[in-house]
Design a protein around this motif. Sequence first.
Motif, PDB file in Angstrom:
ATOM      1  N   GLN A 221       4.043  20.245   1.428  1.00  0.00           N
ATOM      2  CA  GLN A 221       4.769  19.750   0.257  1.00  0.00           C
ATOM      3  C   GLN A 221       4.541  18.248   0.088  1.00  0.00           C
ATOM      4  OE1 GLN A 221       6.642  21.159  -2.137  1.00  0.00           O
ATOM      5  NE2 GLN A 221       7.527  19.298  -3.014  1.00  0.00           N
ATOM      6  N   GLU A 222       4.618  17.524   1.203  1.00  0.00           N
ATOM      7  CA  GLU A 222       4.365  16.083   1.140  1.00  0.00           C
ATOM      8  C   GLU A 222       2.917  15.794   0.755  1.00  0.00           C
ATOM      9  OE1 GLU A 222       7.611  14.253   4.295  1.00  0.00           O
ATOM     10  OE2 GLU A 222       5.599  14.761   5.022  1.00  0.00           O
ATOM     11  N   TRP A 223       1.995  16.551   1.327  1.00  0.00           N
ATOM     12  CA  TRP A 223       0.567  16.327   1.057  1.00  0.00           C
ATOM     13  C   TRP A 223       0.212  16.656  -0.400  1.00  0.00           C
ATOM     14  CZ3 TRP A 223      -2.901  21.019   1.748  1.00  0.00           C
ATOM     15  CH2 TRP A 223      -4.181  20.776   1.246  1.00  0.00           C
ATOM     16  N   GLU A 224       0.557  17.851  -0.839  1.00  0.00           N
ATOM     17  CA  GLU A 224       0.087  18.335  -2.132  1.00  0.00           C
ATOM     18  C   GLU A 224       0.905  17.813  -3.312  1.00  0.00           C
ATOM     19  OE1 GLU A 224      -1.827  22.659  -1.304  1.00  0.00           O
ATOM     20  OE2 GLU A 224       0.344  22.553  -1.077  1.00  0.00           O
TER      21      GLU A 224
ATOM     22  N   ALA B 299       6.343  14.246  15.819  1.00  0.00           N
ATOM     23  CA  ALA B 299       7.537  13.430  15.537  1.00  0.00           C
ATOM     24  C   ALA B 299       7.222  11.949  15.699  1.00  0.00           C
ATOM     25  CB  ALA B 299       8.686  13.834  16.453  1.00  0.00           C
ATOM     26  N   ASP B 300       6.432  11.616  16.706  1.00  0.00           N
ATOM     27  CA  ASP B 300       6.115  10.201  16.917  1.00  0.00           C
ATOM     28  C   ASP B 300       5.215   9.671  15.800  1.00  0.00           C
ATOM     29  OD1 ASP B 300       6.679   7.987  18.674  1.00  0.00           O
ATOM     30  OD2 ASP B 300       4.550   7.986  19.182  1.00  0.00           O
ATOM     31  N   GLN B 301       4.346  10.517  15.270  1.00  0.00           N
ATOM     32  CA  GLN B 301       3.529  10.091  14.138  1.00  0.00           C
ATOM     33  C   GLN B 301       4.386   9.918  12.886  1.00  0.00           C
ATOM     34  OE1 GLN B 301       0.306  12.950  13.999  1.00  0.00           O
ATOM     35  NE2 GLN B 301      -0.776  11.931  15.671  1.00  0.00           N
ATOM     36  N   GLU B 302       5.414  10.755  12.728  1.00  0.00           N
ATOM     37  CA  GLU B 302       6.337  10.593  11.604  1.00  0.00           C
ATOM     38  C   GLU B 302       7.104   9.273  11.727  1.00  0.00           C
ATOM     39  OE1 GLU B 302       5.448  12.432   9.443  1.00  0.00           O
ATOM     40  OE2 GLU B 302       5.967  14.537   9.622  1.00  0.00           O
TER      41      GLU B 302
ATOM     42  N   ALA C 267      -0.625  11.150   2.987  1.00  0.00           N
ATOM     43  CA  ALA C 267      -0.707  12.519   2.468  1.00  0.00           C
ATOM     44  C   ALA C 267      -1.761  13.315   3.229  1.00  0.00           C
ATOM     45  CB  ALA C 267      -1.034  12.499   0.972  1.00  0.00           C
ATOM     46  N   ARG C 268      -2.907  12.699   3.489  1.00  0.00           N
ATOM     47  CA  ARG C 268      -3.970  13.395   4.219  1.00  0.00           C
ATOM     48  C   ARG C 268      -3.548  13.707   5.655  1.00  0.00           C
ATOM     49  NH1 ARG C 268      -7.410  10.553   0.603  1.00  0.00           N
ATOM     50  NH2 ARG C 268      -7.460   8.628   1.784  1.00  0.00           N
ATOM     51  N   ILE C 269      -2.794  12.792   6.246  1.00  0.00           N
ATOM     52  CA  ILE C 269      -2.296  13.039   7.608  1.00  0.00           C
ATOM     53  C   ILE C 269      -1.321  14.212   7.605  1.00  0.00           C
ATOM     54  CG2 ILE C 269      -0.993  12.064   9.537  1.00  0.00           C
ATOM     55  CD1 ILE C 269      -2.040   9.280   8.576  1.00  0.00           C
ATOM     56  N   GLU C 270      -0.488  14.287   6.567  1.00  0.00           N
ATOM     57  CA  GLU C 270       0.485  15.385   6.498  1.00  0.00           C
ATOM     58  C   GLU C 270      -0.222  16.732   6.373  1.00  0.00           C
ATOM     59  OE1 GLU C 270       2.805  14.051   7.618  1.00  0.00           O
ATOM     60  OE2 GLU C 270       3.924  12.664   6.380  1.00  0.00           O
ATOM     61  N   GLN C 271      -1.370  16.746   5.724  1.00  0.00           N
ATOM     62  CA  GLN C 271      -2.155  17.985   5.675  1.00  0.00           C
ATOM     63  C   GLN C 271      -2.553  18.410   7.082  1.00  0.00           C
ATOM     64  OE1 GLN C 271      -5.945  17.723   3.667  1.00  0.00           O
ATOM     65  NE2 GLN C 271      -6.326  19.917   3.845  1.00  0.00           N
ATOM     66  N   VAL C 272      -2.995  17.457   7.888  1.00  0.00           N
ATOM     67  CA  VAL C 272      -3.367  17.756   9.278  1.00  0.00           C
ATOM     68  C   VAL C 272      -2.149  18.270  10.046  1.00  0.00           C
ATOM     69  CG1 VAL C 272      -4.185  16.741  11.444  1.00  0.00           C
ATOM     70  CG2 VAL C 272      -5.263  16.092   9.288  1.00  0.00           C
ATOM     71  N   HIS C 273      -1.001  17.636   9.828  1.00  0.00           N
ATOM     72  CA  HIS C 273       0.225  18.119  10.482  1.00  0.00           C
ATOM     73  C   HIS C 273       0.511  19.569  10.096  1.00  0.00           C
ATOM     74  CE1 HIS C 273       2.161  13.848  11.068  1.00  0.00           C
ATOM     75  NE2 HIS C 273       1.048  14.017  11.773  1.00  0.00           N
TER      76      HIS C 273
END
Length: 201
Positions: free
Chosen positions: A100-103, A51-54, A129-135
């Motif tokens: 969904q955000e990443w791809e 959440a803090d990264q978001e 986008a790459r960070i969202e993949q990690v999430h």
Amino acid sequence: MSVSFENSETKRNVLRAFAGESQARNRYTFAAGLAKKNGLEVIEAVFTFTADQERAHAKAFYDYLEKCSGENIAIDGTYPVDLYPTLVEHLRAAQHNEYQEWEHDYTGFAHVAKEEGFPEISHLFSQIARIEQVHGDRFGLFADLLEQDKLFVSEVECQWMCLNCGYLVTSTRPPEICPVCKEGQGYFVRMEMVPYQMAKR
């Protein structure tokens, strides 16, 4: 093709991203509360950490809207409603949304920004986008562990850390109660999953 930011789809995409990141932060905070209520502080920590990264992502997008300060911008968008009784469902929904955000979302937004002549914003969308993949990977891993009843069980001995006090133990499972701070097993996590761990010397 080059357009002004004011008349661009990129402006609307930046606001969509800001709205999405802001909502994700709140959803994860709510899910963290459910985890705490269930005595799974390690899952609470996963949600609050993400959440803090978001929040940081939302700020990065919001900063690009400075020249629009004082405006009300109309956008359309779809945003998930994730109100589930179990933590596995929350983790799986979060995994899906991050992928969904990443791809799709941010990858598409990056392409539009590049086409419209905003390479810096395009780069930001690609990086996040790459960070969202990690999430998504992180949420999926913890969902797997919960589904397989392996959150606090390892097939081989490994090191566990109490997230409350830092107590370390090597075992196939952490203790029911931390011998140092007396908190429950819900605070324990495998050492390789602990943020900021030191590399072995």
